[in-house]
Design an enzyme around this catalytic site. Structure first.
Site, PDB file in Angstrom:
ATOM      1  CB  SER A   7      -0.897   0.021   1.237  1.00  0.00           C
ATOM      2  OG  SER A   7      -1.426   1.325   1.405  1.00  0.00           O
ATOM      3  CG  HIS A  17      -3.961  -1.598  -1.408  1.00  0.00           C
ATOM      4  ND1 HIS A  17      -5.051  -2.404  -1.673  1.00  0.00           N
ATOM      5  CD2 HIS A  17      -4.338  -0.780  -0.391  1.00  0.00           C
ATOM      6  CE1 HIS A  17      -6.041  -2.097  -0.851  1.00  0.00           C
ATOM      7  NE2 HIS A  17      -5.634  -1.112  -0.058  1.00  0.00           N
ATOM      8  CG  ASP A  20      -5.158   2.324   1.361  1.00  0.00           C
ATOM      9  OD1 ASP A  20      -6.113   1.527   1.284  1.00  0.00           O
ATOM     10  OD2 ASP A  20      -4.006   1.966   1.665  1.00  0.00           O
ATOM     11  CG  MET A  53      -8.296   7.243   2.992  1.00  0.00           C
ATOM     12  SD  MET A  53      -7.301   7.363   4.477  1.00  0.00           S
ATOM     13  CE  MET A  53      -6.478   5.770   4.438  1.00  0.00           C
ATOM     14  CG  HIS A 102      -9.403   0.138   0.003  1.00  0.00           C
ATOM     15  ND1 HIS A 102      -8.748  -0.102   1.205  1.00  0.00           N
ATOM     16  CD2 HIS A 102     -10.717   0.178   0.310  1.00  0.00           C
ATOM     17  CE1 HIS A 102      -9.624  -0.212   2.166  1.00  0.00           C
ATOM     18  NE2 HIS A 102     -10.833  -0.032   1.662  1.00  0.00           N
ATOM     19  CG  MET A 121     -11.343   3.318   2.673  1.00  0.00           C
ATOM     20  SD  MET A 121      -9.779   3.329   3.565  1.00  0.00           S
ATOM     21  CE  MET A 121      -8.662   3.266   2.178  1.00  0.00           C
ATOM     22  CG  MET A 179     -11.457  -2.461   6.016  1.00  0.00           C
ATOM     23  SD  MET A 179      -9.999  -2.051   5.045  1.00  0.00           S
ATOM     24  CE  MET A 179      -8.869  -1.396   6.261  1.00  0.00           C
ATOM     25  N   GLY A 197      -8.680   4.160   7.549  1.00  0.00           N
ATOM     26  CA  GLY A 197      -8.372   5.579   7.708  1.00  0.00           C
ATOM     27  C   GLY A 197      -6.897   5.866   7.893  1.00  0.00           C
ATOM     28  CG  PHE A 198      -5.433   6.885  10.512  1.00  0.00           C
ATOM     29  CD1 PHE A 198      -4.974   8.163  10.207  1.00  0.00           C
ATOM     30  CD2 PHE A 198      -6.701   6.742  11.056  1.00  0.00           C
ATOM     31  CE1 PHE A 198      -5.758   9.281  10.442  1.00  0.00           C
ATOM     32  CE2 PHE A 198      -7.499   7.853  11.301  1.00  0.00           C
ATOM     33  CZ  PHE A 198      -7.024   9.131  10.997  1.00  0.00           C
ATOM     34  N   GLY A 199      -2.688   4.135   8.143  1.00  0.00           N
ATOM     35  CA  GLY A 199      -1.734   3.039   8.098  1.00  0.00           C
ATOM     36  C   GLY A 199      -1.144   2.819   9.486  1.00  0.00           C
ATOM     37  N   GLY A 200      -0.472   1.704   9.643  1.00  0.00           N
ATOM     38  CA  GLY A 200       0.287   1.458  10.872  1.00  0.00           C
ATOM     39  C   GLY A 200      -0.526   1.158  12.117  1.00  0.00           C
ATOM     40  CG  ASP A 204      -6.136  -2.735   3.522  1.00  0.00           C
ATOM     41  OD1 ASP A 204      -5.047  -2.437   4.021  1.00  0.00           O
ATOM     42  OD2 ASP A 204      -6.774  -1.970   2.772  1.00  0.00           O
ATOM     43  N   GLY A 205      -4.533  -4.183   6.591  1.00  0.00           N
ATOM     44  CA  GLY A 205      -4.323  -3.522   7.884  1.00  0.00           C
ATOM     45  C   GLY A 205      -3.561  -4.379   8.866  1.00  0.00           C
ATOM     46  N   GLY A 206      -2.425  -3.883   9.330  1.00  0.00           N
ATOM     47  CA  GLY A 206      -1.667  -4.576  10.370  1.00  0.00           C
ATOM     48  C   GLY A 206      -1.015  -5.876   9.904  1.00  0.00           C
ATOM     49  N   GLY A 241       1.288  -1.941   4.141  1.00  0.00           N
ATOM     50  CA  GLY A 241       1.785  -0.585   3.947  1.00  0.00           C
ATOM     51  C   GLY A 241       2.961  -0.306   4.848  1.00  0.00           C
TER      52      GLY A 241
HETATM   53  C1  DX5 Z   1      -6.142   1.640   6.021  1.00  0.00           C
HETATM   54  C2  DX5 Z   1      -5.714   1.269   4.626  1.00  0.00           C
HETATM   55  C3  DX5 Z   1      -4.615   0.279   4.514  1.00  0.00           C
HETATM   56  C4  DX5 Z   1      -3.279   0.687   5.057  1.00  0.00           C
HETATM   57  C5  DX5 Z   1      -2.476  -0.564   5.307  1.00  0.00           C
HETATM   58  O1  DX5 Z   1      -7.224   2.494   5.944  1.00  0.00           O
HETATM   59  O2  DX5 Z   1      -6.811   0.740   3.917  1.00  0.00           O
HETATM   60  O3  DX5 Z   1      -4.421  -0.146   3.168  1.00  0.00           O
HETATM   61  O4  DX5 Z   1      -2.539   1.493   4.194  1.00  0.00           O
HETATM   62  O5  DX5 Z   1      -2.272  -0.597   6.579  1.00  0.00           O
HETATM   63  P1  DX5 Z   1      -0.868  -0.996   7.250  1.00  0.00           P
HETATM   64  O6  DX5 Z   1      -0.014   0.223   7.246  1.00  0.00           O
HETATM   65  O7  DX5 Z   1      -1.353  -1.415   8.589  1.00  0.00           O
HETATM   66  O8  DX5 Z   1      -0.300  -2.117   6.432  1.00  0.00           O
HETATM   67 ZN    ZN Z   2      -6.531  -0.326   1.713  1.00  0.00          ZN
END
Ligand code: DX5
Ligand code: ZN
Length: 216
Positions: free
Chosen positions: A8, A33, A35, A37, A66, A68, A137, A142-145, A175-177, A197
């Site tokens: 991402s 990928h 994101d 938003m 993606h 959002m 999800m 909304g946020f990475g990390g 997607d996420g973590g 990401g």
């Molecule tokens: C969160 C995004 C994710 C994000 C990935 O809203 O959809 O794609 O960039 O998350 P991490 O950084 O956790 O891999």
């Molecule tokens: Zn995403």
């Protein structure tokens, strides 16, 4: 079982995005990928059409977009024209999901639906036959990390069962973590595509991290 990795670019270096796209081009990543938003559906604003359009000129991997955003319908054609190969809309934003999915496919893109962590997999039963992919999800969007939500493994297993029974070609993306630990368990639970990401872009050797994620 198909195992793909989609870095991402939300966590990429926007001062030199081209360099990170080149890194992904050279890597074992399968997709890139994006994101998108809107600050309404999610509490953050990222980037949109111009960035995707520019990246599509240098990317040698399919663009996995993606959305959002609330009311995604008017943006389906523009995002497909900008270069999206896979377009994901959120279940929570679509009043006529079936119509939206048909519209995406009419543009020649793969149609994918995303579920927030609180939205049950069972709600997809009557649309799964039409989908190329479901995105689960594993953090609140909304946020990475952010920290991975453990309940996701159960959702992947439920979805795998539904997909195997109704439409085995449909892919499961998460997607996420995602990291080596959560990623391994996700593949084992039946996921096909890992989005990563923060884990990729904070790593000292992003290309190596991508390669390892594909082979965990
Ligand atoms: C969160 C995004 C994710 C994000 C990935 O809203 O959809 O794609 O960039 O998350 P991490 O950084 O956790 O891999
Ligand atoms: Zn995403």
């Amino acid at each position: 079982m198909t195992k793909l990795v989609a870095p991402s670019i939300l966590s990429a270096n926007f001062n030199n995005l081209g360099k990170d796209i080149e890194m992904i081009n050279h890597s074992d990543a399968d997709w890139i990928h994006f994101d998108v938003m809107d600050g309404v559906f999610v509490p953050n604003i990222s980037f949109g059409l111009p960035v995707i359009q520019h990246v599509s000129q240098i990317a040698r991997k399919p663009l996995d977009v993606h959305l959002m955003i609330v009311n995604p319908d008017p943006y389906i054609v523009p995002f497909c024209k900008a270069g999206a190969s896979i377009l994901t809309v959120h279940y929570e934003t679509c009043r006529h999901l079936h119509r939206t999915v048909r519209h995406i496919k009419e543009q020649g893109a793969k149609a994918s639906v995303c579920l927030n962590p609180h939205t049950p997999v069972s709600l997809l039963e009557d649309i799964i036959g039409e989908l190329d992919m479901v995105l689960l999800m594993s953090v609140n969007p909304g946020f990475g990390g952010q920290k991975f939500i453990e309940n996701t493994y159960k959702k992947v297993r439920q979805l795998r069962e539904m997909i195997d029974a109704i439409h085995p070609e449909c892919l499961i993306e998460v997607d996420g973590g995602v990291n080596f630990d959560t990623g391994k368990k996700l593949y084992e639970a039946g996921a096909n595509v890992l989005v990563a990401g923060n884990f990729v872009f904070t790593s000292d050797q992003p290309e190596e991290t991508i390669r390892k994620l594909k082979n965990i």
